[in-house]
Design an enzyme around this catalytic site. Structure first.
Site, PDB file in Angstrom:
ATOM      1  N   SER A  33       0.800  -1.230   0.000  1.00 48.36           N
ATOM      2  CA  SER A  33       0.000   0.000   0.000  1.00 48.36           C
ATOM      3  C   SER A  33       0.829   1.276   0.000  1.00 48.36           C
ATOM      4  CB  SER A  33      -0.915   0.016   1.229  1.00 48.36           C
ATOM      5  OG  SER A  33      -0.146   0.229   2.406  1.00 48.36           O
ATOM      6  N   ARG A  42      -4.446   1.258   4.558  1.00 51.50           N
ATOM      7  CA  ARG A  42      -4.546   0.531   5.826  1.00 51.50           C
ATOM      8  C   ARG A  42      -3.716  -0.750   5.871  1.00 51.50           C
ATOM      9  NH1 ARG A  42     -10.155  -0.631   9.196  1.00 51.50           N
ATOM     10  NH2 ARG A  42      -9.128  -1.404  11.074  1.00 51.50           N
ATOM     11  N   PRO A 255      -1.056   3.527  -4.072  1.00 48.53           N
ATOM     12  CA  PRO A 255      -1.677   2.753  -2.987  1.00 48.53           C
ATOM     13  C   PRO A 255      -2.058   1.329  -3.371  1.00 48.53           C
ATOM     14  CG  PRO A 255      -3.248   4.309  -3.908  1.00 48.53           C
ATOM     15  CD  PRO A 255      -1.926   4.615  -4.552  1.00 48.53           C
ATOM     16  N   GLU A 274      -5.180   2.770  -9.018  1.00 47.13           N
ATOM     17  CA  GLU A 274      -6.630   2.650  -9.209  1.00 47.13           C
ATOM     18  C   GLU A 274      -7.225   1.386  -8.603  1.00 47.13           C
ATOM     19  OE1 GLU A 274     -10.026   2.919 -12.764  1.00 47.13           O
ATOM     20  OE2 GLU A 274      -7.904   3.137 -13.246  1.00 47.13           O
ATOM     21  N   LYS A 290     -10.669   8.530 -14.592  1.00 46.33           N
ATOM     22  CA  LYS A 290     -10.787   9.041 -15.957  1.00 46.33           C
ATOM     23  C   LYS A 290     -10.549  10.533 -15.910  1.00 46.33           C
ATOM     24  CE  LYS A 290     -11.086   6.108 -19.074  1.00 46.33           C
ATOM     25  NZ  LYS A 290      -9.726   5.972 -19.549  1.00 46.33           N
TER      26      LYS A 290
END
Length: 473
Positions: A33, A42, A255, A274, A290
């Site tokens: 992450s 998290r 992430p 994403e 987008k």
């Protein structure tokens, strides 16, 4: 069978060292992450040595058990059997186990399925043409059934080893022994990493322009509203791709990063920003991207770029098309009336680009349905276009090579009903000494060819330039 066992480990801000300690086991996978850069992320998850592996080969769906099969499923199903149907059946069997029903709900992964789905896995969902060149050896999808996981929770500052009843005492002891002495400098592998050539595209600027014109013709004739057209960049390499992965995660933190090692000469290095689909206690969430613009060279220029993107009618329309597509996809499996859009056109910023990101939500009512939501919505609409099936037909017609893992997904489906998945953009595929990465963009009626062409370089440039500058022979 007994319940899941949780073993406390020293808290890890990242699992890089633990990955190095376990990577000699078969099929290790790290979901990373980058918490140091994204304070609201998290969990990190690390798995290896699956008890089974499910993957299609030609017209067969294969399931390889490490030892005796846990469930009575065919080891090889022929006649074009759909691997997604096999995975659905396997997940249904798993979630019927009493220990799975009692699995902790506050953990993201308590054993279960984890792996990647290549973009061409869309052929298992819809009838689509297949005329592109297939020159990458990776399976269309490769999913493992994992009996244990190492999980860092950064909010609670805990790291735990999650042991399911599938895990033998000998295997548990081996994992704990390996984790007791992890390498202190995981980034320094003995054989290093070397890039042997600069990255080159599978289409020239003129070829891209011709394909751009074809897309515009389809849009003007009413065939479609948006098509995601991508080009592939390829190089050759030697050495350890985990070294390259760690270098890239420093300069381009995201992430939904992940590193999956498939064989000695096949791996995935994903630096995706994403999310595709999350399922958390029956709530389903998708966060399509987008709308993209590069970061500015000064704070004032950077803010101006972000403000321009937020106000751009073209990018907002492009984003809204995909939101509507996802509402339709989630409506196939989510409860009637549960679909909503709590966030539209939010700004997210990364090392090289700003993005427009929206959030689409729904709800489901069965634990094993998370995987069915995923399969019925695959691949994500943000990387196909709208309407989805027609856009995918046009992509097959215009792009010369398979997308492989690019624009597919890295996903897990946990025994406790939880699920999370990424869209594998900003992702490199290492295969037999070749290193491939892709970049594309959604083309709509008012797109401009030169801007769209340049955007592909903006999206992938941080990855390719880093490898060329730091690891070139």
């Amino acid at each position: 069978m007994s319940d899941i066992k949780l073993i406390d480990l020293p808290y890890q801000t990242s699992l890089l060292s633990f990955f190095s300690a376990l990577r000699s086991l078969p099929y290790p996978a790290l979901l990373d992450s980058n918490h140091e850069h994204f304070s609201d992320t998290r969990y990190d998850i690390l798995v290896a040595n699956p008890v089974a592996r499910i993957h299609p080969k030609q017209n067969n769906t294969l399931i390889h058990w490490r030892n005796a099969p846990l469930y009575q499923l065919p080891e090889s199903a022929t006649n074009g059997d759909n691997p997604m149907a096999l995975l659905n059946e396997l997940m249904s069997l798993i979630t019927q186990e009493e220990w799975a029903k009692n699995a902790p709900k506050d953990l993201p992964f308590t054993g279960g399925l984890l792996g990647y789905y290549g973009y061409e896995g869309g052929h298992f969902v819809e009838e689509l043409p297949d005329t592109v060149e297939h020159d990458i050896r990776l399976d269309t999808l490769n999913v493992g059934l994992y009996a244990w996981a190492v999980i860092s929770c950064h909010q609670d500052k805990t790291t735990q080893l999650v042991i399911t009843p599938w895990c033998t005492p000998a295997e548990e002891d081996d994992i704990i022994k390996r984790l007791s002495h992890p390498p202190s400098n995981a980034h320094k592998a003995t054989n290093g990493f070397t890039l042997l050539s600069t990255f080159s595209s599978n289409m020239s600027a003129n070829e891209y322009a011709a394909k751009f014109t074809q897309v515009q013709d389809y849009i003007q004739s009413g065939d479609c509203y948006q098509v995601n057209l991508a080009q592939r960049f390829s190089s050759q390499y030697q050495g350890d791709t985990f070294v390259a992965y760690q270098a890239l995660r420093k300069v381009c933190p995201t992430p939904f990063s992940a590193y999956l090692e498939l064989t000695d000469d096949q791996s995935l290095l994903s630096h995706s920003p994403e999310r595709f689909l999350l399922c958390d206690q029956g709530r389903v969430e998708s966060k399509p991207i987008k709308g993209t613009i590069g970061r500015g060279n000064t704070p004032a220029e950077d803010k101006a770029n972000a403000d321009w993107l937020l106000a751009s009618p073209k990018d907002r329309a492009e984003n809204l098309m995909i939101v509507d597509l996802l509402r339709n996809d989630l409506g196939k499996t989510c409860l009637t009336g549960s679909i909503n859009v709590p966030s539209l056109f939010a700004l997210e910023s990364y090392a090289n680009v700003h993005h427009l990101v929206s959030t689409v939500e729904g709800r489901i009512d069965q634990a094993d349905q998370a995987i069915r939501v995923f399969h019925s919505s695959f691949p994500g609409g943000s990387i196909t276009g709208a309407p989805k099936i027609r856009a995918m037909q046009i992509i097959d017609e215009l792009e010369p090579h398979e997308r492989s893992a690019y624009c597919g997904s890295i996903a897990y489906f946990s025994t406790n009903g939880q699920m999370d998945s990424s869209i594998t953009i900003r992702t490199l595929v290492a295969d037999q000494g070749n290193l491939h990465c892709w970049a594309g963009g959604g083309l709509v009626a008012d797109s401009k060819c030169e801007e769209e062409y340049q955007e592909t370089f903006t999206k992938v440039g941080k990855l390719t330039h880093t490898l060329e500058q730091d690891f070139m022979k």
